[in-house]
Scaffold this motif. Structure first.
Motif, PDB file in Angstrom:
ATOM      1  N   ILE A 190       0.868  -1.183   0.000  1.00 13.09           N
ATOM      2  CA  ILE A 190       0.000   0.000   0.000  1.00 13.09           C
ATOM      3  C   ILE A 190       0.903   1.231   0.000  1.00 13.09           C
ATOM      4  CG2 ILE A 190      -1.849   1.264   1.155  1.00 13.09           C
ATOM      5  CD1 ILE A 190      -2.714  -1.271   2.500  1.00 13.09           C
ATOM      6  N   ASN A 191       1.224   1.711  -1.168  1.00 11.38           N
ATOM      7  CA  ASN A 191       2.050   2.910  -1.280  1.00 11.38           C
ATOM      8  C   ASN A 191       1.653   3.675  -2.538  1.00 11.38           C
ATOM      9  OD1 ASN A 191       3.676   1.759  -3.504  1.00 11.38           O
ATOM     10  ND2 ASN A 191       4.456   0.399  -1.892  1.00 11.38           N
ATOM     11  N   LEU A 192       2.076   4.892  -2.641  1.00 11.60           N
ATOM     12  CA  LEU A 192       1.643   5.759  -3.741  1.00 11.60           C
ATOM     13  C   LEU A 192       1.992   5.209  -5.120  1.00 11.60           C
ATOM     14  CD1 LEU A 192       2.383   9.304  -2.237  1.00 11.60           C
ATOM     15  CD2 LEU A 192       0.163   8.207  -2.532  1.00 11.60           C
ATOM     16  N   PRO A 193       3.219   4.700  -5.353  1.00 15.01           N
ATOM     17  CA  PRO A 193       3.528   4.214  -6.700  1.00 15.01           C
ATOM     18  C   PRO A 193       2.677   3.033  -7.146  1.00 15.01           C
ATOM     19  CG  PRO A 193       5.538   4.593  -5.450  1.00 15.01           C
ATOM     20  CD  PRO A 193       4.400   4.685  -4.476  1.00 15.01           C
TER      21      PRO A 193
ATOM     22  N   SER B 279       1.149   9.948   3.729  1.00 11.28           N
ATOM     23  CA  SER B 279       1.559   8.825   4.592  1.00 11.28           C
ATOM     24  C   SER B 279       1.796   7.558   3.786  1.00 11.28           C
ATOM     25  CB  SER B 279       0.508   8.581   5.675  1.00 11.28           C
ATOM     26  OG  SER B 279      -0.684   8.035   5.116  1.00 11.28           O
ATOM     27  N   LEU B 280       1.273   7.499   2.566  1.00  9.82           N
ATOM     28  CA  LEU B 280       1.482   6.342   1.688  1.00  9.82           C
ATOM     29  C   LEU B 280       2.731   6.486   0.818  1.00  9.82           C
ATOM     30  CD1 LEU B 280      -2.214   5.804   0.494  1.00  9.82           C
ATOM     31  CD2 LEU B 280      -1.054   4.773   2.448  1.00  9.82           C
ATOM     32  N   SER B 281       3.476   7.558   1.027  1.00 11.13           N
ATOM     33  CA  SER B 281       4.691   7.765   0.235  1.00 11.13           C
ATOM     34  C   SER B 281       5.778   6.784   0.656  1.00 11.13           C
ATOM     35  CB  SER B 281       5.190   9.202   0.390  1.00 11.13           C
ATOM     36  OG  SER B 281       5.541   9.461   1.743  1.00 11.13           O
ATOM     37  N   VAL B 282       6.779   6.651  -0.177  1.00 13.55           N
ATOM     38  CA  VAL B 282       7.889   5.733   0.093  1.00 13.55           C
ATOM     39  C   VAL B 282       9.198   6.522   0.062  1.00 13.55           C
ATOM     40  CG1 VAL B 282       6.689   3.750  -0.874  1.00 13.55           C
ATOM     41  CG2 VAL B 282       8.102   5.179  -2.366  1.00 13.55           C
ATOM     42  N   GLY B 283      10.268   5.869   0.570  1.00 13.97           N
ATOM     43  CA  GLY B 283      11.582   6.495   0.530  1.00 13.97           C
ATOM     44  C   GLY B 283      11.901   7.371   1.713  1.00 13.97           C
TER      45      GLY B 283
END
Length: 253
Positions: free
Chosen positions: A7-10, A171-175
């Motif tokens: 569950i993340n933006l990309p 909050s769903l971003s990564v990195g």
């Protein structure tokens, strides 16, 4: 605790990305319109375009050397009447705002140049009535406590909702390390509280005017970081083939 890699933006589905993107565009446009509104209201309090410390002081503490009527006629309402008419009304206020002169000289100007808005928009003082214009012809003590209370609670409720959903998407971003992400999400709320609190502090002491500017810049910058990061990770990151790299990062954090 590991972040949830699925569950993340990309990796969001296209409909969810469209939903988030539409919200981000509307909120971004709303923030720009809010900035323009500030420029045209508070930003004209000293008669010059652009927000300055004097603008903040005049808006909340007031200009104790003159009246609110004078501040408006030299600022945001400057172009609503001719220079001669503005000078006439300013002189009337400085001379004590007599009712006799109001009837013979000032009311005709107000009826011709101000009544269109002030007699029809409920949120504006009806200065076609002597009792109303006499109040703002007195020494300017800045924002009225009742109005400040109303605007404060509207901003606290309304803007916090905006930051909640912006933060939820981000909050769903990564990195990002989790604590970095948590700080970025919390910062707009902290600066919003600082911004609203500084209105009241400036009302009592003009030296707090700097905190109004700091608060506004702080939450605007934090919101911009979250909005642009979210758009980048939803649409550009997958196209650049970074999704697999992102999942590898998540597996090791």
């Amino acid at each position: 605790m590991k972040e949830t890699s699925w569950i993340n933006l990309p990796s969001l589905s296209l409909p969810v990305k469209a939903l988030f993107t539409g919200y981000i565009f509307v909120v971004g446009l709303g923030l720009m319109m809010a900035g323009a509104q500030i420029m045209l209201t508070h930003g004209m309090a000293d008669g010059k375009l652009g927000v300055s410390i004097d603008d903040i002081v005049y808006s909340y503490y007031g200009n104790r050397n003159g009246s609110k009527l004078e501040s408006k006629l030299l600022g945001s309402m400057k172009d609503k009447a001719s220079p001669e008419e503005n000078i006439t009304m300013i002189k009337w206020a400085r001379d004590g705002a007599s009712e006799a002169e109001w009837k013979t000289t000032i009311k005709p100007i107000v009826d011709a140049k101000c009544a269109m808005c002030h007699a029809n928009i409920p949120t504006l003082p009806n200065i076609t009535k002597f009792e109303e214009i006499a109040k703002i012809a007195e020494v300017d003590h800045g924002a009225d406590v009742t109005a400040l209370t109303r605007v404060s609670h509207i901003h606290l409720f309304g803007i916090s909702f905006i930051f909640f959903f912006v933060g939820l998407i981000f909050s769903l971003s990564v990195g990002f390390k989790q604590w970095h992400k948590a700080v970025i999400i919390f910062v707009p709320f902290a600066f919003l509280i600082l911004d609203i609190a500084s209105w009241w502090l400036t009302k009592m002491n003009p030296n707090f005017a700097w905190f109004v500017i700091i608060g506004g810049i702080g939450y605007s910058l934090a919101a911009a970081i979250m909005l642009f990061t979210s758009l980048y990770q939803m649409w550009i990151m997958p196209l650049r083939g970074q999704h697999s790299d992102t999942n590898a990062w998540l597996e090791h954090n």
